[in-house]
Design a protein around this motif. Structure first.
Motif, PDB file in Angstrom:
ATOM      1  N   TYR A   1       6.439   6.007   3.646  1.00 48.70           N
ATOM      2  CA  TYR A   1       6.825   5.148   3.079  1.00 48.70           C
ATOM      3  C   TYR A   1       5.603   4.761   2.385  1.00 48.70           C
ATOM      4  O   TYR A   1       5.654   4.071   0.818  1.00 48.70           O
TER       5      TYR A   1
ATOM      6  N   LYS B   1       6.994   0.360   8.128  1.00 45.97           N
ATOM      7  CA  LYS B   1       6.850  -0.177   6.871  1.00 45.97           C
ATOM      8  C   LYS B   1       6.198  -1.342   6.095  1.00 45.97           C
ATOM      9  O   LYS B   1       5.226  -1.303   4.750  1.00 45.97           O
ATOM     10  N   VAL B   2       6.628  -2.097   6.984  1.00 45.54           N
ATOM     11  CA  VAL B   2       5.131  -3.158   7.382  1.00 45.54           C
ATOM     12  C   VAL B   2       4.227  -3.299   6.608  1.00 45.54           C
ATOM     13  O   VAL B   2       3.316  -3.332   6.116  1.00 45.54           O
TER      14      VAL B   2
ATOM     15  N   ALA C   1       5.925 -10.195   5.261  1.00 41.54           N
ATOM     16  CA  ALA C   1       6.709  -9.318   5.533  1.00 41.54           C
ATOM     17  C   ALA C   1       8.175  -9.739   6.745  1.00 41.54           C
ATOM     18  O   ALA C   1       8.692 -10.755   7.020  1.00 41.54           O
TER      19      ALA C   1
ATOM     20  N   ASN D   1       3.679  -1.013   3.575  1.00 39.70           N
ATOM     21  CA  ASN D   1       3.153  -1.811   2.255  1.00 39.70           C
ATOM     22  C   ASN D   1       1.510  -2.713   2.402  1.00 39.70           C
ATOM     23  O   ASN D   1       1.788  -2.746   1.309  1.00 39.70           O
TER      24      ASN D   1
END
Lengths: 201, 437
Positions: free
Chosen positions: B51, B351-352, B369, B355
């Motif tokens: 990601y 994913k958090v 988040a 990012n």
């Protein structure tokens, strides 16, 4: 009181609120579309392209349809095992964001093998049972007015489960004629239709 | 200087020290050749690496992973239950690495130096980073039970809590056990990886025994007085395995009922005498499965990322370590407050953190988040149960959104249970593609 004065008061208020909330200010801004939608990918696959037989791909689904389905999961007018529990975790605005994200993703046909004989039987049922009237282009059509999502190239296991659930449970928002016709189909018919739609790419 | 790209500047300045120097400065898109190292390619790390690259393909991402193949823990209890091939659990990183453009170094990380911003590898190399994502999973505290050791777990008493050879070993021991034998399962203390896992394992071993060795039984010696999805598991055990009757395939001894294991005397090839409870009762196990107490993965402990609890405190918005800047810890090793140590939680945290890392490398705020956990368990191959939750950050705690999530209903129909079993399989298909495709 002049406009400027009001604005200054509002600003002062906002600043006070901001100071009080501190770390809460970022939360108030809300998560991005991708941040929210990526939480779905563990089950529905990266960008909504499912990797599993029973969970549908949602990539490229029209946002109105996906939003409405999630909203129905949330208010439980659409029966589910787990989606109701999950949809309750998002506000209406967030559901709109998630739907908007997946609409932008590219549809990818299932990699599942389909049974040719069953698909051929399904093709006949698609015509004879009048599915064809609404589900045009062999199930590739989406219609947000009718909450009609794409079935062509979808995972056959997920299509079968959806039809099975339409037979077994009460769906107040589904077209009554479709439910009536679906209820007359045998289990083998459902598998045949699922194989037919899944085989359409 | 203004005309130099970031990379040429680092090269010109002679490397590592310079990375730290400008590491703190905000960057723009042009300053893009930032280096991210991801330690561990499991449910958290594989997602973080992919990601980050999906969000910003200009970032240089290197995964360091000790194994050449990955075996998924989720669904591996079905291998132990005898209705799933271990090869279905096997994956490799090559496809995702080439598709998303991250590098994989197969080596063991031995130490992270957060000041110099390098990670040292057992093979002798040092890999520099601007930010590092540590997703090492758990390590096992064999010493909590007298007579137990890493070696015993590899030879006689498999924990099978990291899928792979030990999963197969436990399965083979069950196959070798005589009908009428006793299987002893020892779950760990809280907190540990996959809270419902030991009890799913009990269910699926019972499923095997019921159909192949019905005179046998399972004894659960638990250091706890309750466990995850307890009502649903006990309901399923009553329905399928006679739980609570004289013919029950399993017996559960909680901490207060003599369940605390003190010591073991292992057999030569499998099984052990297990001593448990205040009265030091001896239990004979023909097959014994001890899932040891746990703490954060070794690299996290050795690099000073864990606190006294043995787990890693992090900022819940970015998963940046509270002990070392520039180091992010996700998955089982991190303290993620209300999120359980589950595969899906690690996926969501991956994913958090992806990012956050991308935003921070660009000198931006990562924004808000959002986190999810969804976790299925089998009671039988056609009876699934689940727990789910949606989380938001509230006052530094990853808290469940009110009204969201929860368990499968206790009075679910057989059809509902069968669908959840199917969704368990499909969950696996999708989450594996999220990691490895």
């Amino acid at each position: 009181m002049g406009h400027r004065k009001i604005r200054n008061l509002v600003l002062a208020g906002l600043m006070a609120a901001g100071t009080m909330a501190l770390s809460g200010t970022a939360d108030a801004a809300g998560a991005s579309d991708a941040m929210l939608a990526n939480t779905c990918a563990g089950c529905h696959g990266t960008n909504g392209v499912s990797g599993g037989p029973a969970i549908p791909s949602i990539a490229g689904m029209k946002k109105e349809i996906l939003f409405s389905m999630m909203q129905q999961f949330k208010d439980q007018s659409r029966p589910s095992t787990i989606m109701g529990r999950i949809a309750k975790g998002y506000s209406e605005g967030e559901l709109h964001q998630i739907a908007a994200f997946f609409e932008k993703q590219k549809w990818v046909n299932t990699t599942a093998a389909t049974d040719a004989a069953m698909a051929a039987k399904g093709a006949k049922l698609h015509k004879s049972k009048k599915c064809k009237g609404c589900h045009e282009e062999n199930g590739a059509t989406q219609d947000s007015e009718e909450n009609m999502f794409r079935m062509a190239g979808q995972w056959p296991g997920s299509l079968y489960l959806m039809m099975k659930n339409y037979q077994a449970h009460d769906y107040p928002n589904a077209p009554k004629k479709m439910i009536k016709r679906l209820k007359k189909l045998s289990d083998a018919d459902l598998h045949a239709l699922a194989n037919f739609y899944a085989s359409q790419k | 200087m203004a005309n130099l790209t970031r990379r040429t500047f680092i090269q010109a300045a002679g490397g590592v020290a310079a990375v730290g120097l400008i590491g703190a400065a905000p960057r723009d898109a042009a300053a893009a050749k930032a280096k991210v190292v991801v330690l561990g390619g499991g449910y958290g790390g594989a997602i973080a690496a992919k990601y980050i690259r999906m969000a910003d393909p200009t970032i240089d991402v290197t995964m360091i992973e000790q194994d050449h193949n990955y075996y998924s823990c989720p669904l591996s209890n079905a291998v132990i239950g005898g209705f799933r091939d271990i090869n279905v659990q096997k994956h490799s990183w090559a496809k995702a690495a080439s598709k998303h453009g991250y590098k994989v170094i197969h080596d063991t990380a031995t130490l992270i130096d957060p000041k110099k911003k390098v990670v040292k590898l057992a093979g002798g190399k040092s890999v520099p980073y601007d930010r590092i994502v540590v997703s090492p999973g758990v390590s096992y505290k064999y010493g909590d039970i007298e007579g137990h050791s890493k070696k015993i777990s590899e030879t006689v008493i498999p924990h099978a809590w990291k899928a792979g050879p030990q999963t197969v070993m436990l399965r083979k021991q069950l196959e070798a056990m005589k009908d009428g034998g006793t299987v002893i399962i020892v779950p760990p203390k809280n907190p540990f990886r996959c809270p419902p896992g030991p009890y799913e394992r009990v269910s699926l071993i019972a499923y095997y025994l019921k159909h192949h060795k019905p005179k046998s039984k399972i004894l659960i010696l638990d250091p706890k007085n309750k466990f995850s999805k307890k009502g649903l598991f006990e309901g399923g055990w009553k329905k399928h395995y006679g739980y609570g009757t004289g013919k029950s395939l399993m017996e559960w001894l909680p901490a207060d009922g003599g369940g605390k294991v003190v010591s073991i005397q292992p057999g030569s090839t499998m099984g052990a005498t297990v001593v448990a409870g205040d009265m030091e009762d001896e239990h004979q196990g023909d097959v014994v499965n001890i899932i040891p107490n746990q703490e954060a993965g070794k690299i996290a402990i050795d690099s000073g990322l864990a606190d006294k609890s043995g787990w890693c405190p992090v900022d819940k918005k970015t998963f940046e370590s509270k002990l070392h800047k520039g180091v992010h810890v996700i998955g089982d090793a991190s303290i993620a407050t209300k999120m359980p140590k589950s595969g899906y939680a690690a996926n969501s945290q991956g994913k958090v953190v992806a990012n956050a890392v991308v935003a921070m490398l660009h000198g931006k705020d990562p924004g808000t988040a959002s986190y999810v956990n969804t976790c299925y368990s089998f009671l039988t191959p056609t009876h699934g149960i689940s727990v789910a939750a949606v989380y938001k950050l509230k006052g530094g705690v990853i808290s469940k959104v009110k009204g969201s999530g929860g368990l499968s209903p206790g009075d679910a129909s057989d059809e509902f249970k069968a669908q959840e079993a199917q969704y368990n399989e499909s969950w696996y298909g999708s989450i594996m593609s999220d990691m490895f495709a």
